[in-house]
Write a protein that holds these residues in place. Structure first.
Motif, short mmCIF file in Angstrom:
data_model
loop_
_atom_site.label_atom_id
_atom_site.label_comp_id
_atom_site.label_asym_id
_atom_site.label_seq_id
_atom_site.Cartn_x
_atom_site.Cartn_y
_atom_site.Cartn_z
N GLY A 573 0.84 -1.09 -0.55
CA GLY A 573 -0.37 -0.19 0.14
C GLY A 573 0.12 1.45 0.15
N GLN A 574 0.12 2.80 -0.24
CA GLN A 574 0.96 3.59 -0.50
C GLN A 574 0.40 5.07 0.55
OE1 GLN A 574 3.27 5.09 -3.85
NE2 GLN A 574 2.39 7.37 -3.71
N GLN A 575 -0.15 5.61 0.89
CA GLN A 575 -0.35 6.53 1.63
C GLN A 575 0.00 7.74 1.58
OE1 GLN A 575 -1.58 6.72 5.39
NE2 GLN A 575 -2.29 8.14 5.31
N ARG A 604 -3.84 11.73 1.29
CA ARG A 604 -4.63 10.73 0.55
C ARG A 604 -3.77 9.09 0.74
NH1 ARG A 604 -8.14 14.40 0.10
NH2 ARG A 604 -8.02 15.17 -2.37
N ASP A 606 -3.17 6.43 -1.96
CA ASP A 606 -2.80 6.14 -2.70
C ASP A 606 -3.38 4.85 -3.02
OD1 ASP A 606 -1.71 9.11 -3.15
OD2 ASP A 606 -0.32 7.92 -2.21
N GLU A 607 -2.92 4.05 -2.19
CA GLU A 607 -3.11 2.43 -3.12
C GLU A 607 -3.16 1.70 -1.66
OE1 GLU A 607 -0.73 -0.84 -4.53
OE2 GLU A 607 0.27 0.86 -5.05
N SER A 618 -10.60 -0.90 -2.80
CA SER A 618 -10.27 -0.13 -2.66
C SER A 618 -10.94 1.25 -2.16
CB SER A 618 -10.48 0.78 -4.06
OG SER A 618 -9.15 1.20 -4.84
N ARG A 619 -9.90 1.94 -1.61
CA ARG A 619 -9.84 3.27 -1.21
C ARG A 619 -8.98 3.98 -2.17
NH1 ARG A 619 -15.31 1.57 1.22
NH2 ARG A 619 -15.35 0.73 3.13
N ALA A 620 -8.49 3.69 -2.39
CA ALA A 620 -7.97 4.91 -3.13
C ALA A 620 -8.06 6.38 -3.84
CB ALA A 620 -7.73 4.19 -4.97
#
Length: 724
Positions: A573-575, A604, A606-607, A618-620
């Motif tokens: 994941g990414q934030q 955000r 992001d992923e 998904s919460r992207a």
């Protein structure tokens, strides 16, 4: 510590304080100029030229440190009537904080929260700030330090959003002093505190002793809640030789909360926002014998050695011992069909944690290629052990009326039983080496660099029946290298600009001192990086200062639900977050001081995939929960007569999403407070202070989409403060 022992400690403190205060006051009558000079010197220590403690171990000022550096000193704590470490954090731009019982100071800063914001005590990380950093009465603290953004290069794994350090008052060779505080106010709140610093031998003293103690009580503003807290801190500094000083510091904290308030059931109001259920504000749906308590002991041995041309060495040996207990029904939701509040979340829990470690720091001034330079090097080893004793009961307990006042006892719930059965023990061993350097290029430029490499070994023993997702024993080891490089440039005698890049590393999910196999498995640490640029300036002939910072942070490899395999997680994941922070401190005329800060952040996911009913969703592109885009604070202080001053404060927080799905928001809020102070004598002041004077009902923290944690309603207190 039994209550009788606490009472004895405070009694001794107050006796020493009274005797010493009388002595110092008598001496001061014959030499008023000395006292005034002391006040002036202390006042000159504020501003951008003060030491950047908490942001670097180098001998550098806030102005020349290429980072967002914030400090809340003792004078500010007293001037603003700060009651706890939670309230002290309002001085940091863009930061919001709440303290539901299942959290510590639950900080959200620069778009990150929980364990991604490190909270330390005297520079020591117990790696459990989400619980261990509960609000502590502010009396025993000298200051709070903070640095924005990734700072693992200073304090180790964690600290993507920033680091906060609570610094305890310590024995001082500079002067004898004493002080006391008595406060009483709304909601049955009271504080009695005292402290003394005494040098044995006057100006030529080789020993100095400081002792502080405070007792606070509060009935709370919800049904039957009751809190009692003790804080005691003592330190003995001994000058063993002209170049060698040893300080022994001990600290004790005790917090006892009866029928703790966990939050209120929520509904979606007419505005479409999440708000408290009508009639539920002020109600307490916890069981009658609900409880949270903690007992904390700190011990530190500090040795400071000035080795002349070879530099300065500081060694800190420390031990931390904490016992925390919970016994509550923690979750409440409104059920319209049954016209009542459904209670669930039955948990009896104990945390037994010990941390032992040693840190050695060496600092030396010198030259590098003919340029003036400073070096620091550090070595730290620590052992962190925590055993948890969870006893939980799933499902609903019952349905109670909205107006319910005494909803049963904990052990009346089927399946509960007194006693504690261990669940798991986590052992975290850390070895780290670090260095920093500041090299100055002429009179205008400075290059600051930092690097830390650490190895972390985690060993977890499961005391319950092993399963595929919770084996009998498992271990992981991690290695990380993090750093900072920053360039600062003077654009005038009083103004600097800077740019920096810094990195961080932290667990992909959970906290190492409590995390289980399913959260970590064979995952590596997540990685964070920040680019920041800013400016710092003094103006108006030194009567004002201001700072401005712009940043972007990206955190990668955090654990998310596997979109292809329900029930599994992946570290992919990414934030991210980008934002601006600004501060202002100005005295336009001698009688008026204006202080303000403002933070804006665009955070955000992001992923990011979230597990919803066993299905990855998904919460992207969504904003993290409880993360406002804007936070602002303003303080005005005005001297209206030789012995009178008044002031006001404003705090505004924008609306926040209640969940990662961003389906619901909580309303933003603005709080207004004011005070009037009478300086009866140079040593004694009386202050009347009002908080949330508009009596705004507001959501301090959303707990999912079915509960909200409300902030404190209007309150007034009267405070008498003395210093000698």
């Amino acid at each position: 510590m039994p209550r009788s022992r606490c009472t004895l400690v405070l009694s001794i403190t107050l006796v020493l304080f009274s005797a010493h205060a009388a002595q110092v006051h008598a001496q001061s009558q014959g030499d008023g100029a000395t006292t005034l000079d002391g006040i002036e010197v202390r006042g000159q220590r504020v501003g951008l030229d003060r030491d950047a403690a908490g942001a670097t171990r180098l001998d550098a000022s806030v102005r020349e440190t290429p980072a967002s550096v914030f400090q809340v000193d003792r004078d500010t704590l007293e001037a603003r009537g700060v009651r706890t470490t939670q309230e002290a954090l309002f001085a940091i731009p863009g930061l919001v904080v709440a303290s539901p019982p299942g959290h510590g100071n639950a900080v959200t800063w620069r778009g990150f929260s929980g364990s991604q914001v490190t909270q330390l005590f005297n520079g020591i990380d117990v790696k459990y700030a989400s619980i261990a950093a509960r609000p502590v009465d502010a009396w025993i603290y000298e200051r709070i330090e903070a640095i924005g953004g990734p700072s693992s290069f200073l304090y180790g794994a964690g600290a993507v959003g920033g680091s906060i350090n609570y610094v305890t008052r310590m024995a001082d060779f500079r002067a004898d002093s004493a002080g006391g505080l008595a406060r009483a106010g709304s909601h049955g709140a009271s504080v009695l505190a005292g402290g003394v610093n005494h040098r044995f031998g006057g100006d030529a003293a080789t020993h100095a002793l400081r002792l502080d103690a405070a007792r606070s009580t509060r009935d709370g503003w919800v049904d039957a809640e009751r809190r009692e807290g003790w804080t005691v801190a003592g330190s003995l500094a001994s000058r063993l030789s002209p170049t060698l000083v040893h300080t022994l510091a001990l600290e004790y904290q005790n917090e006892d909360n009866r029928r703790v308030y966990w939050g209120s059931p929520a509904i979606v109001g007419d505005s479409g926002r999440l708000e408290v259920l009508p009639g539920a504000a002020g109600r307490n749906y916890n069981v009658a014998d609900g409880f949270y308590g903690q007992e904390v002991w700190w011990g530190r041995s500090l040795l400071e050695w000035d080795v002349g041309a070879l530099g300065r060495i500081v060694n800190t040996l420390y031990h931390y011992d904490a016992l925390r207990d919970y016994r509550n029904v923690e979750s409440y939701r409104w059920d319209a069909a049954r016209a009542g509040v459904v209670r669930s979340g039955v948990l009896q829990q104990r945390h037994d944690q010990q941390v032992t470690g040693n840190r050695t720091d060496w600092r030396r001034d010198g030259r590098l290629a003919g340029l003036p330079t400073q070096w620091t090097a550090g070595l730290e080893v620590s052992h962190n052990r925590q055993t948890r004793f969870p006893q939980s009961i799933g499902g609903e307990v019952d349905v109670v009326p909205v107006e319910s006042r005494v909803p049963g006892g904990f052990f009346d719930i089927p399946g509960t039983a007194p006693g504690h059965v261990p669940g798991a023990t986590n052992r975290v061993d850390t070895v780290a080496v670090s260095m920093e350097n500041l090299t100055r290029f002429g009179d205008r430029f400075g290059l600051m660099t930092g690097l830390r490499h650490e190895r972390i070994d985690l060993d977890v023993v499961n005391h319950r029946a092993p399963t595929a997702t919770n084996p009998a024993r498992w271990s992981r080891d991690y290695a990380s290298t993090t750093g900072r490089i920053g360039l600062s440039a003077e654009v005038s005698d009083r103004s600097n600009v800077y740019v920096q890049v810094s990195t961080a590393a932290d667990p992909p999910a959970g906290i190492l001192s409590t995390a289980g196999f399913s959260a970590l498995r064979d995952f590596d640490l997540s990685r964070g990086r920040q680019v920041e640029a800013g400016a710092k300036t003094d103006f108006a002939d030194g009567r004002g200062s201001a700072t401005l910072a712009a940043y972007r942070i990206v955190r990668e490899n955090l654990a998310i639900a596997d979109p292809d395999t329900p029930g599994q997680t992946l570290p992919v994941g990414q934030q991210s977050a980008r934002g601006l922070e600004a501060t202002l401190d100005v005295r336009p005329v001698e009688a008026l001081r204006v202080q303000a800060n403002l933070g804006w952040v665009d955070a955000r996911l992001d992923e990011f995939f979230e597990n919803v009913g066993g299905v990855p969703v998904s919460r992207a592109g969504n904003r993290p929960a409880n993360t406002p885009a804007r936070v602002g604070n303003l303080w005005l202080d005005l001297a209206v007569a030789p012995h009178w001053s008044i002031g006001t404060d404003l705090r505004a927080v924008a609306s926040r999403h209640a969940d990662s799905a961003n389906t619901l928001r909580t309303a933003g809020y603005a709080l207004w407070g004011a005070y009037a102070r009478w300086q009866a004598t140079p040593e004694v002041s009386v202050t009347v202070r009002g908080r949330n004077l508009a009596d705004r009902r507001y959501v301090l923290h959303a707990i999912g989409t079915q509960m909200v944690y409300l902030g404190e309603p209007r309150g007034v207190d009267v405070e008498v403060r003395a210093s000698f």
